[in-house]
Design an enzyme around this catalytic site. Sequence first.
Site, PDB file in Angstrom:
ATOM      1  N   SER A 115      65.433  93.201  33.104  1.00  0.00           N
ATOM      2  CA  SER A 115      64.734  92.535  31.993  1.00  0.00           C
ATOM      3  C   SER A 115      65.300  91.155  31.701  1.00  0.00           C
ATOM      4  O   SER A 115      64.852  90.479  30.778  1.00  0.00           O
ATOM      5  CB  SER A 115      64.810  93.404  30.732  1.00  0.00           C
ATOM      6  OG  SER A 115      66.169  93.669  30.404  1.00  0.00           O
ATOM      7  N   ASN A 131      71.715 100.351  23.010  1.00  0.00           N
ATOM      8  CA  ASN A 131      70.552 100.735  22.190  1.00  0.00           C
ATOM      9  C   ASN A 131      70.597 100.085  20.808  1.00  0.00           C
ATOM     10  O   ASN A 131      69.581  99.670  20.270  1.00  0.00           O
ATOM     11  CB  ASN A 131      70.493 102.260  22.037  1.00  0.00           C
ATOM     12  CG  ASN A 131      70.291 102.944  23.377  1.00  0.00           C
ATOM     13  OD1 ASN A 131      70.030 102.274  24.380  1.00  0.00           O
ATOM     14  ND2 ASN A 131      70.430 104.262  23.413  1.00  0.00           N
ATOM     15  N   THR A 143      26.240  83.194   4.035  1.00  0.00           N
ATOM     16  CA  THR A 143      26.482  84.600   4.367  1.00  0.00           C
ATOM     17  C   THR A 143      25.526  84.904   5.515  1.00  0.00           C
ATOM     18  O   THR A 143      24.445  84.295   5.583  1.00  0.00           O
ATOM     19  CB  THR A 143      26.187  85.560   3.189  1.00  0.00           C
ATOM     20  OG1 THR A 143      24.800  85.445   2.850  1.00  0.00           O
ATOM     21  CG2 THR A 143      27.016  85.241   1.950  1.00  0.00           C
ATOM     22  N   HIS A 144      25.913  85.772   6.414  1.00  0.00           N
ATOM     23  CA  HIS A 144      25.090  86.083   7.605  1.00  0.00           C
ATOM     24  C   HIS A 144      24.765  84.824   8.411  1.00  0.00           C
ATOM     25  O   HIS A 144      23.751  84.785   9.103  1.00  0.00           O
ATOM     26  CB  HIS A 144      23.770  86.768   7.221  1.00  0.00           C
ATOM     27  CG  HIS A 144      23.922  87.899   6.257  1.00  0.00           C
ATOM     28  ND1 HIS A 144      24.090  89.208   6.648  1.00  0.00           N
ATOM     29  CD2 HIS A 144      23.963  87.908   4.896  1.00  0.00           C
ATOM     30  CE1 HIS A 144      24.201  89.977   5.580  1.00  0.00           C
ATOM     31  NE2 HIS A 144      24.137  89.219   4.500  1.00  0.00           N
ATOM     32  N   SER A 154      34.694  66.020  29.355  1.00  0.00           N
ATOM     33  CA  SER A 154      34.228  66.808  30.492  1.00  0.00           C
ATOM     34  C   SER A 154      34.435  66.001  31.763  1.00  0.00           C
ATOM     35  O   SER A 154      34.293  64.775  31.757  1.00  0.00           O
ATOM     36  CB  SER A 154      32.737  67.124  30.307  1.00  0.00           C
ATOM     37  OG  SER A 154      32.127  67.360  31.561  1.00  0.00           O
ATOM     38  N   LYS A 194      30.729  64.204  26.507  1.00  0.00           N
ATOM     39  CA  LYS A 194      31.278  65.364  25.808  1.00  0.00           C
ATOM     40  C   LYS A 194      32.575  65.069  25.049  1.00  0.00           C
ATOM     41  O   LYS A 194      33.406  64.296  25.473  1.00  0.00           O
ATOM     42  CB  LYS A 194      31.549  66.504  26.816  1.00  0.00           C
ATOM     43  CG  LYS A 194      30.324  67.144  27.398  1.00  0.00           C
ATOM     44  CD  LYS A 194      29.402  67.804  26.387  1.00  0.00           C
ATOM     45  CE  LYS A 194      29.811  69.138  25.876  1.00  0.00           C
ATOM     46  NZ  LYS A 194      30.104  70.242  26.660  1.00  0.00           N
ATOM     47  N   ASN A 238      34.871  67.902  23.373  1.00  0.00           N
ATOM     48  CA  ASN A 238      34.929  69.354  23.175  1.00  0.00           C
ATOM     49  C   ASN A 238      36.103  69.778  22.285  1.00  0.00           C
ATOM     50  O   ASN A 238      37.196  69.222  22.407  1.00  0.00           O
ATOM     51  CB  ASN A 238      35.048  70.053  24.538  1.00  0.00           C
ATOM     52  CG  ASN A 238      33.827  69.817  25.406  1.00  0.00           C
ATOM     53  OD1 ASN A 238      32.708  69.720  24.906  1.00  0.00           O
ATOM     54  ND2 ASN A 238      34.049  69.708  26.709  1.00  0.00           N
ATOM     55  N   GLU A 298      39.183  76.180  20.317  1.00  0.00           N
ATOM     56  CA  GLU A 298      38.762  77.283  21.198  1.00  0.00           C
ATOM     57  C   GLU A 298      39.971  78.050  21.710  1.00  0.00           C
ATOM     58  O   GLU A 298      39.955  79.279  21.816  1.00  0.00           O
ATOM     59  CB  GLU A 298      37.951  76.729  22.373  1.00  0.00           C
ATOM     60  CG  GLU A 298      36.599  76.191  21.939  1.00  0.00           C
ATOM     61  CD  GLU A 298      35.918  75.393  23.034  1.00  0.00           C
ATOM     62  OE1 GLU A 298      34.746  75.629  23.280  1.00  0.00           O
ATOM     63  OE2 GLU A 298      36.556  74.528  23.647  1.00  0.00           O
ATOM     64  N   TYR A 353      66.022 106.803  21.903  1.00  0.00           N
ATOM     65  CA  TYR A 353      65.725 105.682  22.812  1.00  0.00           C
ATOM     66  C   TYR A 353      65.111 106.185  24.112  1.00  0.00           C
ATOM     67  O   TYR A 353      65.519 107.214  24.651  1.00  0.00           O
ATOM     68  CB  TYR A 353      67.002 104.883  23.135  1.00  0.00           C
ATOM     69  CG  TYR A 353      66.728 103.720  24.085  1.00  0.00           C
ATOM     70  CD1 TYR A 353      66.264 102.512  23.602  1.00  0.00           C
ATOM     71  CD2 TYR A 353      66.891 103.867  25.460  1.00  0.00           C
ATOM     72  CE1 TYR A 353      65.976 101.457  24.461  1.00  0.00           C
ATOM     73  CE2 TYR A 353      66.604 102.823  26.329  1.00  0.00           C
ATOM     74  CZ  TYR A 353      66.145 101.615  25.822  1.00  0.00           C
ATOM     75  OH  TYR A 353      65.857 100.580  26.675  1.00  0.00           O
ATOM     76  N   GLN A 385      61.969  99.010  26.269  1.00  0.00           N
ATOM     77  CA  GLN A 385      62.243  97.675  26.804  1.00  0.00           C
ATOM     78  C   GLN A 385      60.947  96.855  26.874  1.00  0.00           C
ATOM     79  O   GLN A 385      60.988  95.629  26.905  1.00  0.00           O
ATOM     80  CB  GLN A 385      62.870  97.812  28.196  1.00  0.00           C
ATOM     81  CG  GLN A 385      63.199  96.500  28.861  1.00  0.00           C
ATOM     82  CD  GLN A 385      64.043  96.699  30.103  1.00  0.00           C
ATOM     83  OE1 GLN A 385      65.210  97.098  30.024  1.00  0.00           O
ATOM     84  NE2 GLN A 385      63.465  96.452  31.269  1.00  0.00           N
ATOM     85  N   LYS A 401      59.685  93.718  24.258  1.00  0.00           N
ATOM     86  CA  LYS A 401      60.068  92.316  24.113  1.00  0.00           C
ATOM     87  C   LYS A 401      59.006  91.314  24.544  1.00  0.00           C
ATOM     88  O   LYS A 401      58.751  90.338  23.837  1.00  0.00           O
ATOM     89  CB  LYS A 401      61.384  92.062  24.850  1.00  0.00           C
ATOM     90  CG  LYS A 401      62.570  92.474  23.976  1.00  0.00           C
ATOM     91  CD  LYS A 401      63.869  92.440  24.682  1.00  0.00           C
ATOM     92  CE  LYS A 401      64.266  93.729  25.349  1.00  0.00           C
ATOM     93  NZ  LYS A 401      64.008  94.971  24.637  1.00  0.00           N
TER      94      LYS A 401
HETATM   95  N1  ARG Z   1      67.320  96.326  28.297  1.00  0.00           N
HETATM   96  C1  ARG Z   1      67.288  97.445  27.451  1.00  0.00           C
HETATM   97  C2  ARG Z   1      66.113  97.382  26.449  1.00  0.00           C
HETATM   98  O1  ARG Z   1      65.593  96.341  26.286  1.00  0.00           O
HETATM   99  C3  ARG Z   1      68.559  97.521  26.670  1.00  0.00           C
HETATM  100  C4  ARG Z   1      68.888  98.897  26.225  1.00  0.00           C
HETATM  101  C5  ARG Z   1      69.249  99.704  27.418  1.00  0.00           C
HETATM  102  N2  ARG Z   1      69.611 101.030  27.034  1.00  0.00           N
HETATM  103  C6  ARG Z   1      69.569 102.029  27.874  1.00  0.00           C
HETATM  104  N3  ARG Z   1      69.887 103.201  27.405  1.00  0.00           N
HETATM  105  N4  ARG Z   1      69.227 101.889  29.129  1.00  0.00           N
HETATM  106  O2  ARG Z   1      65.698  98.361  25.875  1.00  0.00           O
END
Ligand code: ARG
Length: 457
Positions: free
Chosen positions: A24, A106, A151-152, A273, A279, A281, A286, A313, A318, A321
């Site tokens: 990660s 964790n 409205t509408h 464009s 144009k 735009n 958008e 956990y 993971q 994120k």
């Molecule tokens: N990279 C892990 C996460 O984002 C960190 C925690 C890892 N914990 C584990 N028990 N493998 O969740």
Amino acid sequence: MSAKLWGGRFETGPSAIFERFSGSLHFDRRLFDADIRGSQAYARALAHAGILTADEAEMLVSALAAVPREGLADATDEDVHTFVIRHLKQIAGPLADKMHTGRSRNEQVSLDTRLWLREEIDRTLRLLKALQTALLDLAAQAPEAVICGYTHLRRAQPVLWAHYLLAYFEMFDRDRERLLQARARVNLCPLGSGALAGSGFPIARERIARELGFDGITRNSMDVSADRDFALDFLSAASIAMLHLSRLAEDWILYSSEEFGWLELGDGVTSGSSLMPQKKNPDSMELIRGKSGRVFGDFTALFTTAKGLPMTYNRDLQEDKEPLFDAAYQLEGSLEMAAEVLRSTTLKPEAPARAAAESWTVATDLAEALSRAGVAFHEAHQLAGRLVLESVKTGKRPRDWTAESMAGFDPRFTPEMAALLDPAEGMKTRRAPGGTAPETVAAALAQARIRLESYPQ
Ligand code: ARG
């Protein structure tokens, strides 16, 4: 293969495919600063608990400050926590092996994400304030301008341009409240929870929390390990804010079209464009509208990922994120962009005023005036409706009627009611709080300005 934090129980290392699949670092490297700060606080807590000497803790604190962020982009460590510890060992030697005493990734990942998110929320609040300021500034440019309210997507009743803009001010104000509520739940310190069962060391949790600027500590170690609803709180607030931005964008796209012709957007926020030379735009708006869908997707992604996970956990978490980072950055970018578009916008007041005057947007004002004069509202509604029907059949606009011709149509129409054929007149009756009467809107604008100035960010 890079060093693991958990190698002892294994005879062989992970396969290259598993490493690639599960790593990660390429996204959680954004948590680098938070990981360093959190680890520094933990080193001091270990000294306070008698596990390190004060000198050892300070050595670790300095070594953590020296961990180079340069390597982050192409390192192959499992995650940012592993990256930091590997470098800490290189800098501080065997002392670094004590760093993780009683600590689990964790809780570390929860801590880092909270520290990161707290800063992003603060940045978002500042951008929200800038957008709200731009709305009020735009209202101040044409405080008397009358537009047609819909409205509408059918012409409904005349309102002040400032009243319309204040509607968005209120939506973004509630977004601010939601973000602050999310921030309060984010801003609790999980450190000292261990992997799931709590810390076996006398970690002064309140002290760490204070040092890292948290409002307090989390109350249950299993909850810390399992829970991501602080992130969901933010994603839900972010989704609603994007919804408001998307509706503002949609209005701006429509109102700046040739069909409406109400607004002129600055050259700096529009594109041309490659083929059609004429144009101009509204791509900026958008994209905001488009990105709203993306942020709703981010919310849905984590919402669905967390569903059905057994306590506590699981590595599924993971996956929190990327959607979280994405939503925060897209929201910030969209807020900044929307404020820039508003600052570049000029209202062309004749077009929306004409839209209000050409159609029968004053019909409600007439019905209400009849009702104030003693005609039961249902009957008044019918009577105004018949005047509209007659006008539609004969191609008359409101201004084609006079006091005499109206009285000729029905004697219950008085000369004062004929004055209401001007869209700017009827709205003067809408003085109840929250309405579009000019003095009510002026007071609302002043109040909004005071509210905005009271916000620290
Ligand atoms: N990279 C892990 C996460 O984002 C960190 C925690 C890892 N914990 C584990 N028990 N493998 O969740």
